[in-house]
Design an enzyme around this catalytic site. Structure first.
Site, PDB file in Angstrom:
ATOM      1  N   HIS A 471       0.783  -1.231   0.000  1.00 32.45           N
ATOM      2  CA  HIS A 471       0.000   0.000   0.000  1.00 32.45           C
ATOM      3  C   HIS A 471       0.822   1.292   0.000  1.00 32.45           C
ATOM      4  CE1 HIS A 471      -3.521   2.355   0.243  1.00 32.45           C
ATOM      5  NE2 HIS A 471      -4.221   1.604   1.051  1.00 32.45           N
ATOM      6  N   TYR A 587     -14.522   5.952   8.850  1.00 31.11           N
ATOM      7  CA  TYR A 587     -13.537   6.390   7.856  1.00 31.11           C
ATOM      8  C   TYR A 587     -14.024   5.979   6.472  1.00 31.11           C
ATOM      9  CZ  TYR A 587      -8.857   6.742   5.626  1.00 31.11           C
ATOM     10  OH  TYR A 587      -7.786   7.071   4.822  1.00 31.11           O
ATOM     11  N   THR A 600      -5.003  10.601  -0.689  1.00 32.63           N
ATOM     12  CA  THR A 600      -6.349  10.413  -0.159  1.00 32.63           C
ATOM     13  C   THR A 600      -6.655  11.421   0.939  1.00 32.63           C
ATOM     14  OG1 THR A 600      -5.582   8.821   1.498  1.00 32.63           O
ATOM     15  CG2 THR A 600      -6.319   7.934  -0.625  1.00 32.63           C
TER      16      THR A 600
END
Length: 785
Positions: A471, A587, A600
């Site tokens: 990630h 979230y 993001t």
């Protein structure tokens, strides 16, 4: 053997009368073709970098400006207002050059300067236009006149046929929100989650921070925003990802599934051959910058920076922090199968291996019956466990000899491929869920994926595929962009024979895949086993449920005149409350790629409006009209929050960066500590679909992806990923932990399904017998075992 013949470029023997040199013509030919390909690639990359560098102008426009300038001088008109004469009089070595030559050179230099000035003017104008985000706050389908004019100007200044990186210099920088706005929005977001005493205490902490400490931290942040291309992204990558010392398997890595209903071939080697070839095609276009940039509304460009590190990238473990190592032009991949590692070259004769050639290589690996070397079977478990033991083991046991050579082969590979030995996928005849498939992609056996690679491609014996992605280097939409291209290329361009093999001739003269060699001492094997047991404990604790919601989809939701994302997020709030009996900090991931180097932002979906709506749904005295009015108010609020996050006015990244500055300056802030320690008990994300529009879902309804998912973020919470596929399908991926007695992924899935139907029922007559019966069926459904 042909393999041995190709592996040796030349042979020689020493004789009394000299050296007898024998050259292999075939290898020399391959070397020549490789060199030609490399130079051709460099030329194309140079050409495309020039095209992107001068965009939205073109190199030919320089010639037009020069010709126009020379023509004006020919008819004795000086558009430079005397600047050409000034350049002419100050040229070096002018006494050795004729007057006419100096005039021509001066005109060319002035024309070049004017051309560069016009390029920067166009870019600055486009950057100013792209800094306007009013269009995103307008109601869907209702575009104001000012937005139409703005959109026309953006199109006019955007030029024609942009390359992948053409817009990078024109993208605006992410703005730093004001402290007042951020704190106001933060307090608003936590109000429904705190009682009066807790909220008053939080308000005191926030105001104290705003009055005494925020100004100093904000000044440093604004300074960074002027200097760096993005004031968030580098710190986000470093502190959220690379400095984490806990395992990245489950906790950070995510997965993406294959086509849901279709399996183009059930031959494992053939499917892997087509998919790998499609990935190489994608990589070639990526390295040349030839992909079209993604654009919202088909016009507003998105940042492409994250795509640069998709291939040839590995996360390298460190004692205190990891690093992301990105290399260029890697010509091999590493394949794992039944505990063995193989190196496979991807080029021959200066070209990519064809799908049929890749199938041959992968089938050779599948047919190999050799046993793993001592310690080799579970070696990749080092990447699944804690980072510090892996970093120390890497330094101690893999920094020299054959271990270093083999590890370098893995870490420098284009990507990592696992030929799995257990079939997976969605099979409605056996099960109506994606649970086993998801867990296999997320963590596998904990030692059969190289979790540090930018992504691991996973191939199953029944022809299904999938991806496990690291990630830190990029977010899920970036990997999804590549994956959709690959699936479309695999199915609609490459195809298979009637027997399920890759198309093309079989080349059996390729050199065999090379076994990587290891000499792993007993002490290192113990470290590997410890890492494996730690990772297995994490994997075994993951409770996963993936299912298809087919009662309705985007088509029906849009008829309700509401955002599909807002509809689902409110359904998640209703499901969460029914499941846990309380509301929690939620979230939702939102992208900020309309800004340079954007990644993001967080949308805090549990708003006061959402809480009011959920309470009305649970209130037997509330009417459907009241519930519907509260739903619309909550949906509008959510949409506004999402738009604020996308346009740089979010809450969490700003507070995160203020906290980082406070740590650098040694400023203690109880408020920031409190904010950064709050748990996200419900973490959600929507997987984008059809970014490339390569597949017409209406024409090919079975060629749809199943999306992807991630592990639970909190020990006592849920992780929910969802993908809206076409008009009539939504796929949910739900994760939590078995060790928490209060969570259950299957139960939460049932709550989501009932919440979706209950909300949809607000838009239909109450006597709709079919929907009432459907809800009754779900309520009486059998419990998750």
């Amino acid at each position: 053997m042909a393999e041995a013949h190709q592996a040796v470029g030349f042979q020689f023997t020493v004789r009394p009368d000299g050296v007898d040199l024998k050259l292999s013509q075939e290898v020399i030919k391959n070397i020549y073709l490789s060199g030609v390909t490399a130079w051709k690639k460099r030329a194309i990359q140079f050409k495309n970098s020039v095209l992107a560098g001068v965009y939205p102008a073109s190199p030919s426009s320089w010639l037009i400006v020069v010709i126009a300038m020379m023509s004006s001088l020919y008819i004795r008109i000086d558009p430079s207002l005397g600047m050409i004469d000034a350049i002419k009089d100050n040229l070096p070595q002018r006494e050795y050059v004729s007057v006419q030559t100096r005039v021509v050179l001066s005109a060319i230099l002035f024309a070049t300067g004017l051309w560069l000035f016009l390029i920067y003017l166009l870019r600055y104008t486009l950057k100013v236009l792209l800094s306007y985000h009013g269009w995103i706050f307008e109601s869907h389908g209702k575009m104001s006149t000012s937005t139409k004019v703005w959109l026309s100007l953006v199109k006019m200044f955007s030029g024609r046929r942009p390359l992948l990186y053409s817009f990078q210099a024109s993208l605006p920088r992410l703005p730093v929100p004001s402290v007042d706005d951020t704190i106001h929005r933060y307090l608003e977001s936590v109000r429904p989650l705190l009682d009066n005493d807790q909220y008053n205490q939080m308000e005191i902490l926030a105001n104290d921070f705003k009055d005494f400490k925020a100004a100093q931290l904000q000044r440093y942040l604004i300074l960074k925003s002027w200097w760096a291309t993005n004031y968030v992204s580098d710190w986000w990558e470093e502190y959220i990802y690379l400095r984490g010392r806990s395992p990245i398997m489950v906790n950070s890595n995510f997965y993406i599934m294959d086509l849901l209903y279709m399996t183009p071939t059930h031959r494992q080697a053939a499917r892997a051959g087509n998919v790998v070839h499609a990935m190489l095609q994608y990589r070639r276009k990526l390295e040349r910058g030839e992909h079209a940039p993604l654009r919202a509304l088909g016009t507003v460009p998105m940042c492409s920076t994250q795509m640069e590190r998709m291939f040839n990238t590995t996360r390298i473990p460190g004692i205190e922090t990891d690093i992301v190592q990105h290399l260029t032009d890697r010509k091999h991949l590493v394949v794992y199968h039944k505990g063995r590692f193989f190196q496979v070259w991807l080029y021959t004769g200066g070209r990519h291996l064809l799908p049929s050639e890749l199938e041959t290589q992968f089938q050779r690996i599948l047919n190999d019956t050799s046993e793993p070397q001592p310690g080799e079977l579970k070696l990749a478990a080092l990447t699944a466990g804690n980072r510090v033991p892996w970093a120390r083991a890497r330094i101690k046991y893999f920094s020299q000899g054959v271990n270093k050579v083999s590890l370098d082969a893995i870490e420098s590979a284009a990507f990592f491929l696992t030929l799995d030995d257990e079939p997976q996928g969605y099979d409605p005849a056996k099960t109506n869920s994606l649970d086993s498939y998801a867990k296999s992609l997320l963590h596998g056996k904990c030692y059969d994926r190289w979790f540090d690679k930018s992504f691991t491609l996973i191939s199953y014996p029944n022809g299904k595929m999938g991806i496990n992605a690291e990630h830190s280097w990029a977010d899920a939409p970036i990997v999804g962009h590549m994956w959709e291209y690959v699936l479309a290329t695999d199915c609609f361009h490459l195809g298979y024979t009637e027997e399920g093999h890759c198309k093309g001739d079989v080349n059996k003269g390729l050199p065999l895949p090379t076994r990587l060699q290891w000499q792993i001492p007993k002490e290192c094997q113990e470290v590997i086993e410890t890492s494996y047991l730690s990772a297995k404990q994490i994997a075994d604790d993951v409770d996963f449920h993936g299912y298809l919601f087919t009662d309705f989809g985007k088509g029906l939701i849009k008829k309700c005149r509401t955002s599909p994302d807002a509809f689902i997020q409110l359904a998640l709030q209703l499901a969460q409350f029914r499941d846990q009996g309380v509301f929690c900090l939620t979230y939702e991931s939102s992208m900020t790629r309309m800004f340079r180097d954007g990644r993001t932002e967080t949308v805090r979906s549990c708003t006061s409006e959402a809480v009011a709506f959920v309470r009305a749904m649970e209130d037997a005295d509330a009417t459907n009209a009241q519930r519907l009015a509260l739903f619309r108010k909550a949906a509008d609020k959510h949409q506004n929050m999402y738009r604020l996050a996308m346009t740089g006015s979010g809450i969490d990244r700003h507070l995160f960066c203020l906290y980082i500055v406070s740590k650098y300056l040694g400023v203690d802030s109880p408020f920031l500590k409190k904010v950064l320690s709050e748990p996200w008990k419900l973490s959600t994300s929507q997987t984008p679909q059809q970014q490339l529009n390569l597949v017409d879902i209406n024409k090919f309804p079975k060629y749809v992806g199943a999306g992807g998912g991630f592990g639970p973020v909190a020990d006592d919470g849920y992780g929910v990923s969802y993908i809206i596929v076409g008009e009539n399908l939504i796929t949910f991926h739900i994760s939590c932990k078995f060790s928490c007695p209060d969570t259950d992924s299957y139960r939460f899935g049932q709550n989501i399904q009932k919440a979706m139907l209950d909300i949809q029922g607000l838009f239909k007559p109450e006597n709709d017998e079919k929907m009432v019966e459907r809800r009754r069926h779900i309520e009486n459904g059998k419990k998750h075992i």
